[in-house]
Design an enzyme around this catalytic site. Structure first.
Site, short mmCIF file in Angstrom:
data_model
loop_
_atom_site.label_atom_id
_atom_site.label_comp_id
_atom_site.label_asym_id
_atom_site.label_seq_id
_atom_site.Cartn_x
_atom_site.Cartn_y
_atom_site.Cartn_z
N HIS B 293 0.81 -1.26 -0.02
CA HIS B 293 -0.01 0.00 0.15
C HIS B 293 0.88 1.05 -0.10
CE1 HIS B 293 -3.63 -2.03 0.49
NE2 HIS B 293 -3.24 -2.84 1.22
N ASP B 357 -0.78 -4.63 6.09
CA ASP B 357 -1.52 -5.75 5.55
C ASP B 357 -1.32 -5.89 4.05
OD1 ASP B 357 -2.27 -2.91 5.18
OD2 ASP B 357 -4.44 -3.43 4.27
N GLU B 358 -1.88 -6.98 3.63
CA GLU B 358 -1.94 -7.43 2.01
C GLU B 358 -0.63 -7.21 1.51
OE1 GLU B 358 -6.65 -6.74 0.94
OE2 GLU B 358 -5.22 -4.98 0.75
N ILE B 359 0.41 -7.65 1.86
CA ILE B 359 1.79 -7.71 1.41
C ILE B 359 1.83 -8.87 0.23
CG2 ILE B 359 4.27 -7.99 1.65
CD1 ILE B 359 3.89 -7.34 4.65
N GLU B 406 -1.91 -9.18 9.72
CA GLU B 406 -1.21 -10.15 8.98
C GLU B 406 0.14 -10.12 9.63
OE1 GLU B 406 -3.26 -8.05 7.64
OE2 GLU B 406 -3.71 -8.43 5.62
#
EC number: 3.2.1.52
Lengths: 582, 582
Positions: B293, B357-359, B406
């Site tokens: 992000h 988050d969301e790596i 995460e």
């Protein structure tokens, strides 16, 4: 900039330089020349008779919109990339050519029946500057062309340091270190557009009873409708929650039935709204829903209503408060006939909607007086309904009734004129049954067209109770609305009955605070179905192919002061093609 | 009005005359006396030291709000029924009593760690007029009491003919033919309230990267949060779509990464927002999400980012554009350490969110340079991440990190301090797994807390393609949010780890045009879970029992200029109990 640099730029940016029109005209050809508008744009009328006043005013508004627009091209540079050349061809005038002599005014055309309105136009914008030419056989057609004209132009964006154009010398703008002299530009001249609608009825319905909406909000909504060539504002004026309509002789209905003295529409308001709409190519079809959805008339005239707010409401109404017209009584019939006779004089439309949805028969079954009257007259409930509705339609003549589907499907009211328009709302699938009955039909199926769904119910389930499926219905996204097929379930020989479609906003959970974002841009999705039609590929249309144009429209609406909901992150909006479904 | 008439009226209206407070205080007792406020209300401080400046300002604002309020009681008469008596007892002053000597300022209390903030207060309003008394041991506690005080009062409604109060003589109002001299009233004195929060972290998160939000919108949101005692504004400042943060030494990140020069926050903006929040009892927890992000930092510093806008985006990111920090590189680590060191000086909070988050590991797997660096350093991706994140947390000391789940669940980053707060978003059910790890946890499960869901996806499916289930997720209604159980899946000996909860607004389809209606009143639903707590009956709370109070809050927000979404037809709102689930 050299020709070669310009050519290279257009090769690079080529995929973007289409005309981002919504709804898409029947035929559009465009080129690759950037054309500008300078400090002013003249309007030249070429007509055989007098210049139609409402069209002249509309042309002035269109020019004002184009030259003052703060709608910028959707790219990372917001259109600056088209303005590198300080010597662009400049458009100096818009010629409006009305062919023949019976072009009339916009408003006169709108007051005709839906199928008789002439909305076609041709628009040419040359690549070498000079005059654009808008040609039509009616003022209404020319007005539709003005909406297209508007959509071809973009404002010159603010400078990088955030200075707005008006901080610089008039008509001048610093872009990439240069001062340029344009007010607006269009990226892909020359344009040749020929256009006409696929369907004559392209509507939007607003419920002004569950919450009241100000005149300003209604006028703003009409302007947005005009931008996308929607042409029917279905005004669901009264319902069980409030009675905002205030007419001479019947003011008590609003005095006691409106939410407040300020939350009303009197004959002047109705006149102003219908006139404003007509001058923008929009027919206002007023609905006084009956005999259900009338409980609010009880406050002033208790004799009109049986079962006001009777509990349990689930037995007596689709939603609180219960209460319906005592339609078997002569005095009730007479009062409604008088009221409609009065009201119709204030409404220029060829249509009037008497509604007729969700009639609850328990209200009458559990009411001794209703039963006694029916017995005395020797009527069934259906016979009484037939007589009552027949009287209202008689009173409304020569207006054409517009009714919800129950009137023909459930109640089979045979006093209904054959030309009455039937609104199909209970399910889009019902069209196959309704079409058989031979009435003109308008699609408003809740499964595609209801803009109010998706936010949960307004009757709050206690902990552990399940929400009714109706309330849990998914949000009708713009792309779901857009992919509706108006011919699905319609036989080839019934297709002529499909007059058009409408989105619908019931206002349980909408008021002035969120109305724009509930309506826009979703209400525009059907403009393409019913204006552009299915084209060579037929229905349903593919929303992914409309996204770039729909995005342009969304930002255009915002620049007009309409708080249309964003569709994607701004990063995506200014990079068409970068956020695609894979 | 005679005593007996008044008594009869209260018997009739008795069910309505409860204190409509949201969130509900721990204990409330109320009576049945209408008490009024005249032309003015004094504020009297009783303190051992100096009067805290921010509390004095807050008290002035509260008095202004109460005496100028256009929020009217929710009944058909909008409160006029309480004003039949022209000789009501009048409240003349609000005494604010700060006990002890270490009451501090509101802001000083807010800058503490969540569990250490003193938010308790007592409020007494007598039935016979005179002084109300607000007692607390801290300025923050007194501030919470002011929010309760505000909610006890209603403005005097306009006259039937629509004349607003200001058209009449000051402080006077024509009601039922009488002129009365009140500015506001409260329906159910005496009140005795004792209150304190059940949980210390009651938040709301706004994403200012996918769309930009103006300072005015953020300040308005903070005011609304304060009204319902929310105390954490989680500011998701940067993301892949835009980088609005402009700091000295790093201005290029915003100059090239923000949507425009105007759509930025510089150190003065951050200072003004954090100060405004602190003075309203709200801790601003800034998030710079990393290493995912972060694609928008590429525009100014391409060396920071690997895989900017790489396609197909579905392989490289949760949404376009792809691009993540090259966290295995020393210069990238150093730059982020410098930036965070700079930023933390501008932020009074004890917390700082580094996200996580969301790596997406494919970004690095498919990048030769990343692989070469990892090989050279002998690191796995996880080891590199651990080193990088450890450096950022070191740079942020003594601030406490706040991370998405995460970081601890998927990446098991062991450089994370034990006191770091973990945000559980992927599913509320994950709490049972996360709680085992021993970190303080905050509930932001998308299945209850995401305010952005329910409007369809922002990646438009082509015709015939099915929308991803994420995009098709139902709208989280206020009553669904309200009925969340913060202890579900949490063992008794882990309950102390639940710090609180937040609603969350990712801004894919939200910008200035619709932000209020997306947030409010829904964001307030959790205020009751985390302020009031489960009470004797425990969780989950029953929304149907909160409806009347939630309605009052909704209209109160609108009167404050916050466009909160209506919950029901206005007819229902002004008739509590009339639109109930059956």
């Amino acid at each position: 900039m050299s020709f070669w640099l310009q050519a290279a730029l257009f090769l690079l940016l080529g995929h973007r330089t289409m005309a981002l029109l919504f709804p898409l005209p029947q035929t559009v050809t465009s080129g690759n020349t950037v054309i500008a508008i300078g400090n002013s744009l003249d309007v030249i009328f070429k007509v055989q008779g007098s210049i139609p006043e409402d069209l002249a005013a509309a042309a002035e508004r269109a020019v004002g919109y184009v030259t003052e627009s703060e709608h910028y091209y959707l790219s990372p540079e917001r259109g600056k990339e088209f303005l590198l050349d300080n010597d662009l061809p400049v458009l100096t005038a818009l010629e409006i050519i009305l062919q023949g002599s019976d072009y009339g005014t916009i408003a006169s055309e709108v007051s005709k029946e839906a199928g008789e309105r002439r909305e076609a136009y041709k628009l040419d914008i040359p690549a070498d500057g000079g005059n654009a030419r808008l040609t039509a056989t009616s003022s209404l057609g020319a007005f539709r062309g003005l909406a297209t004209f508007e959509q071809l132009f973009y404002g010159v964006p603010p400078t990088d340091d955030g200075k707005a154009a008006d901080l610089l010398s008039p008509g001048s703008q610093e872009v990439f270190g240069q001062r340029i002299r344009y007010k607006a530009f269009s990226p892909a001249a020359p344009y040749h557009i020929e256009d006409r609608p696929a369907f004559p009825w392209r509507g939007f319905m607003l419920d002004t009873s569950r919450h009241y909406f100000s005149k300003e909000t209604i006028l703003r909504t009409l302007d947005a409708m005009a931008l996308v060539k929607l042409n029917v504002f279905h005004w669901h004026m009264t319902d069980s929650q409030s009675w905002p309509l205030s007419l001479p002789g019947f003011r008590d209905l609003a005095e006691k039935g409106a939410y407040s003295a300020r939350e009303t529409y009197n004959e002047e308001d109705v006149g102003e709204i219908t006139k404003y709409a007509a001058e923008r190519g929009i027919d206002v079809v007023v609905e006084m829903d009956m005999p259900g959805h009338t409980a609010s008339s009880h406050h002033a005239r208790p004799e009109l209503v049986v079962g006001y707010a009777r509990e349990p409401w689930t037995r007596y109404a689709a939603q609180p408060p219960a209460g319906q017209l005592r339609y078997m009584e002569d005095d009730v019939t007479q009062l409604m006939v008088d009221l409609l006779g009065k009201l119709k004089a204030h409404i220029p439309s060829a249509y009037f909607a008497t509604g007729g949805d969700e009639i609850n028969e328990n209200v009458y079954k559990d009411d001794d007086r209703s039963q006694a009257t029916l017995k005395r007259k020797g009527w069934t409930l259906k016979q009484a309904l037939n007589a009552f509705m027949g009287s209202t339609w008689q009173a409304l003549q020569p207006k054409i009734p517009v009714v919800w589907q129950e009137m023909v499907q459930e109640h089979r009211v045979d006093s209904l004129p054959d030309n009455a328009v039937v609104l199909i709302w209970k399910s889009s699938k019902d069209v196959s049954k309704i079409a058989k009955l031979g009435h003109p039909i308008v699609h408003v199926g809740f499964d595609h067209m209801y803009l109010d769904l998706g936010g949960g119910g307004n009757i709050i389930p206690p902990l552990g109770k399940k929400e009714p499926s109706w309330h849990a219905h998914p949000f009708n996204t713009w792309y779901h609305i857009y992919s509706f097929d108006p011919y699905k379930g319609v036989k080839a020989n019934q297709r002529h009955l499909v007059l058009g479609g409408q989105t619908v906003l019931w206002s349980e959970t909408t008021d002035e605070t969120n109305v724009d974002s509930k309506i826009w841009p979703r209400a525009a999705a059907i403009a393409e179905i019913y204006w552009s039609g299915g084209g060579d590929n037929g229905f349903p249309l593919d929303p992914s192919k409309a996204l770039a144009r729909f995005q342009d429209l969304r930002y255009r609406l915002v620049a007009k002061g309409v708080s249309a909901t964003p569709l994607q992150p701004h990063w995506c909006a200014i990079r068409p093609g970068s956020c695609e479904f894979i």
